[in-house]
Each structure stands twice: as C-alpha cells, then as structure tokens.
Design an enzyme around this catalytic site. Sequence first.
Site, mmCIF file in Angstrom:
data_model
loop_
_atom_site.group_PDB
_atom_site.id
_atom_site.type_symbol
_atom_site.label_atom_id
_atom_site.label_comp_id
_atom_site.label_asym_id
_atom_site.label_seq_id
_atom_site.Cartn_x
_atom_site.Cartn_y
_atom_site.Cartn_z
ATOM 1 N N THR A 363 0.876 -1.171 0.000
ATOM 2 C CA THR A 363 0.000 0.000 0.000
ATOM 3 C C THR A 363 0.914 1.223 0.000
ATOM 4 O O THR A 363 2.112 1.109 0.221
ATOM 5 C CB THR A 363 -0.880 -0.064 1.266
ATOM 6 O OG1 THR A 363 -1.668 -1.243 1.202
ATOM 7 C CG2 THR A 363 -1.773 1.142 1.418
ATOM 8 N N THR A 381 -4.137 1.851 -2.301
ATOM 9 C CA THR A 381 -3.531 0.527 -2.470
ATOM 10 C C THR A 381 -4.126 -0.264 -3.631
ATOM 11 O O THR A 381 -5.242 0.011 -4.072
ATOM 12 C CB THR A 381 -3.724 -0.299 -1.171
ATOM 13 O OG1 THR A 381 -3.011 -1.529 -1.258
ATOM 14 C CG2 THR A 381 -5.181 -0.575 -0.898
#
Length: 551
Positions: A363, A381
């Site tokens: 992420t 993400t």
Amino acid sequence: MAISCQTSLYAQSPDKGPYYKNGVVVSAHPEASKVGLQILKKGGNAMDAAVAVQFALAVVYPNAGNIGGGGFLVYRDSKGNINALDYREKAPLAAHKDMYLDASGNPIKDKSLYGHLAPGVPGTVDGMVKAHAKYGKLSWKELVQPSVDLAKSGFPITEQQAGELNELKVSLKQYNPLGTALVKDAIWKRGDLLIQTELAHTFEQIRDKGRAGFYEGEVAEHIVAEMKRGNGLITKKDLAAYKSAWREPITGMYKGYKIITMPPPSSGGIALMQLFNSVAPYPVSKWGHNQDSTVRLIVEAERRVYADRSEYLGDPDFYTVPKKALLDYGYQQQRMKTFSWNYATASSAVKPGKLTGKESEETTHYSIVDKEGNSVSVTTTINLAYGSKVVVKGAGFLLNNEMDDFSVKPGSPNAFGVTGGAANAIAPGKRMLSSMTPTIIEKDKELYMVVGTPGGSTIITSVFQTILNVLEFGQDMQQAVSSKRFHHQWLPDEVFMEKQVFDTVTETKLKEKGYKLTPRGGIGRVDAILKTKKGYQGGADPRGDDTVAGY
C-alpha cells in the site's frame, strides 16, 4: 464520534528542521512529491495536490500507486472542518462468499491473490472526482496533466524499482501474455526510463472526460475485455455502479490531542483509538521508548484490539459496526485488566470482547498540508505489490487483488495472517475490510500532525507507534518516522520486530516473560508532517524512496 481518555499532557517535540512555511508534500516517490509541490506552488490547495499525487503515483509507483485500486482519505480544512472519503474497491456483482473455496470448503491457495478473479471494482478515479468536486480549486485538467506527461515521456526508475521489476518479470509475463510496459527483454537498471504509452492515453481520457473517461467508453471496454480474457468478474454494470462515499471520521482524544481518523470499512480508525484508550492510563513516557514495560503494554493492547477486529469490523453498508461500544473508554480498560505483568498473555486465551452496546505491505501513503493550513491524509492501495499482476491491455494500469482482504472463509487467515469473520464475508457490491489508517491530529484546536503508512495489518501499529514517538517520547517528525518498530496482531502469537528495535536487556526480559520475538524486514513506510512553531516539518520513511517536498 468522540471519545475522552485521560488528562492533558503535552510531550514537547524538539523543533528540528528543515521547515516549510507554505506547504509540504510527503509521498513514496520523489516524482510524485514533486508533482504535488508544483500544484501547491501554482495556487492549488491540499486537495488539488492530493488528486495530482494520487494520479502521479499510478505512473511512477505502480507497485502501490494506482487507478486500478482504491483508498481512504481524511481531510481537515484550515478552520477545523473534517471529512473522510471512502473510495475502497467493491466486490463485483457476480461475487459470492464461497468463490475461493474448493469442493471441501477449504480456501484455494492464491485464487484470491493473483490473476483475473482477484480484483475488486476500482474506486480511485471516482474518489478523486468526488474529492475535487467538493474541495478542489484548480481545474481538473491541471491536476491530471502531470500524470499524462510522466506516462508519455517516462521517468527514471529508482534502484529499488529496478530490483522489483526484475524480480517480478516472470509473474508479470505469466499474467500479461500480450505484453506490458513493466516488462522488457533486458534487465531494468536504476535510471532507466519507464515509458507507459497506453497508461498515458488512459490518463488523457480521464483528463478530458472525468469519471466517464474511466468507468465508461474506451477504458471500460479495455477492462471488460481483460476480464473476459482471464475469466474475471468485473463487468460494465460493475463499473457504472461504483460510487465512493463520504463518511464521518472517527474522532477521539488522547491526553489533550484530538485524533481524526478513518471509519469503517477501515478497521484502522477504531483500532487506533482502541490502542490509545488502552495505553492512556500508563506512564509510557516515563518508561521510555521501546523499553520493556512500554513494549509489553503495547503488545497486550494490540493483542486485544486485533481480536476485536476479527469479529466486529466490516463494511458499514452491509453490517452494523458497534462503533460506540468498541470505542468506549471503560470497555477498553476492562479488556486491559486481563493481562499480567508477570507473563505474556497467550493469544489463545484472548477472544473478541463481549460488547454491551489483508492488506498489503505495498500500500502507499501520502500526507499534504497547504499554505492556508488545509490538510489531507491519504492511504491508497492495490493490495499486494503490483496487485493481481494483471495489467489491463490497452489501458496500461494494474488491477488490484483486494478480494483477498475479505474473509475468504471465517477463521482462515489472509495473505498477512489476519483472520476475520462473517462481518467481512464476501458479498456482491460489498467493500472489503482494510487496515489503512490515514490520520490527522489537532493540538489546542490547531493542526498538529498528518500521518499514515502502508504495511497491511502492520499499518495500525505503525501509525500508533509513530504518533507515540512524538507525543510521548519527544521525537521530531523525521525521528518518529525513522524509529525502529515492532508489531503484534493477536494471531499468530508472535511479536514481529525490525532488526535492533530492542536493546539486549529489553529483548532478554521480553523472552523471559514468554513473548515470542520474530525478526523480520522493515515494518511500514510512514510519511508524515508535523506543525512546529518554526513551520511544517516533513518525515519521509528511509525504508523506501519516500521524499519530502516543501517550500
């Protein structure tokens, strides 16, 4: 939703430079930070810069930056008004709770992780359109154009990126037999230009047509064609139906500081406030940073909070999350009464509390403050590094593998060892649970800190420890971001730790009390901003190519 902890106690952070008076951008890639700074210098506000950075990261940081994924955004304007935007992906309408199980009802390895069945419906473009419409100042085209230019002309990749692309060459070729700009015959080297012509054209569509440039027309056709090639589920109906959502932030107090953070379907905000509620009565600043008692208190708090996460958190549009009960200060104190200073609590003995009222290391997070003091904290993400490994042919962007963040089977861990229950079961149109924890902090009703990180299940604990580093241990922003971290998540019953996080004496004491310590690589990549009397101070995580840009 506000929660009170204990009495006010301000730890004094040292004022170390450099300082910026007019605006700061901290992101995972120098090119993206540069784009955000250019937008601020043009007169754009923090939200303008946030939109431009989100799109720039999709070009220059394809392992996590995206238009094929989603994220969460927490916003605070210069007057203290707050909001939160949920542009998390959704399960396709054809999804069902048993779609990754075999005939015996067991999870099929990697089916929710790689290939065309792994993606949820992307939310990033819709989210950025909504964010700009509500708070933006500059024109939409001005914010998207830098990404068109970066994709068309290329940018020099970093040494870390070269290594990643070389390592992933086989899997990228496997899932993209028609080719992708991320794969070349030769070895990638630092400084090589990554030119993404198909992605540039996609951004031109988004620039000129806004939301329709992605969820309709040419780009939507490419997404659906890609799904058909690999027997995926996302359809034109899924794309047309996707909507991001404004939500009320979670707010709470910790020793006089106001914490503003993300509500469900992120588990991060509730879990973060539960951690603060858990440790509030204890003199952690007196005990010291990463010392025996401090570490044990934090681990025992994390053990109980992650047990609750497994049971009670999910998409609020499908499941009534018991926010008030989970955030009750007295509830958390009752939970903490069950640990002993004499030995480590066994995770097997800790169950989700009785209430009275997976995510990826790849992420990415960015933090922005503008000249007026408006601030944005964004975590975004595609789940694992490079998501599902599927690049949409003709459109040039990677699709997420967020379907693994659902509870594929209640009680079974996802890619990051996090277990979940029925609250996070797969359902058509449902958002999967996340640990992303974008956060903004106030002190005396003024902006104080903007913070967040990637790291899958370690996100919550990394944000928590970074904040404590400033509030309790007097570190400046860069020190707080750079400090070594540890992590516990209930199951597995281990304390994961970076190298040299504890001194020898502390490590020995922890082991003697029954804590299983497991070394691992870097935990999180925090990007944060601290407001000091001398100006804004950025903290860019040295674990990656993260960069502060300010003026």
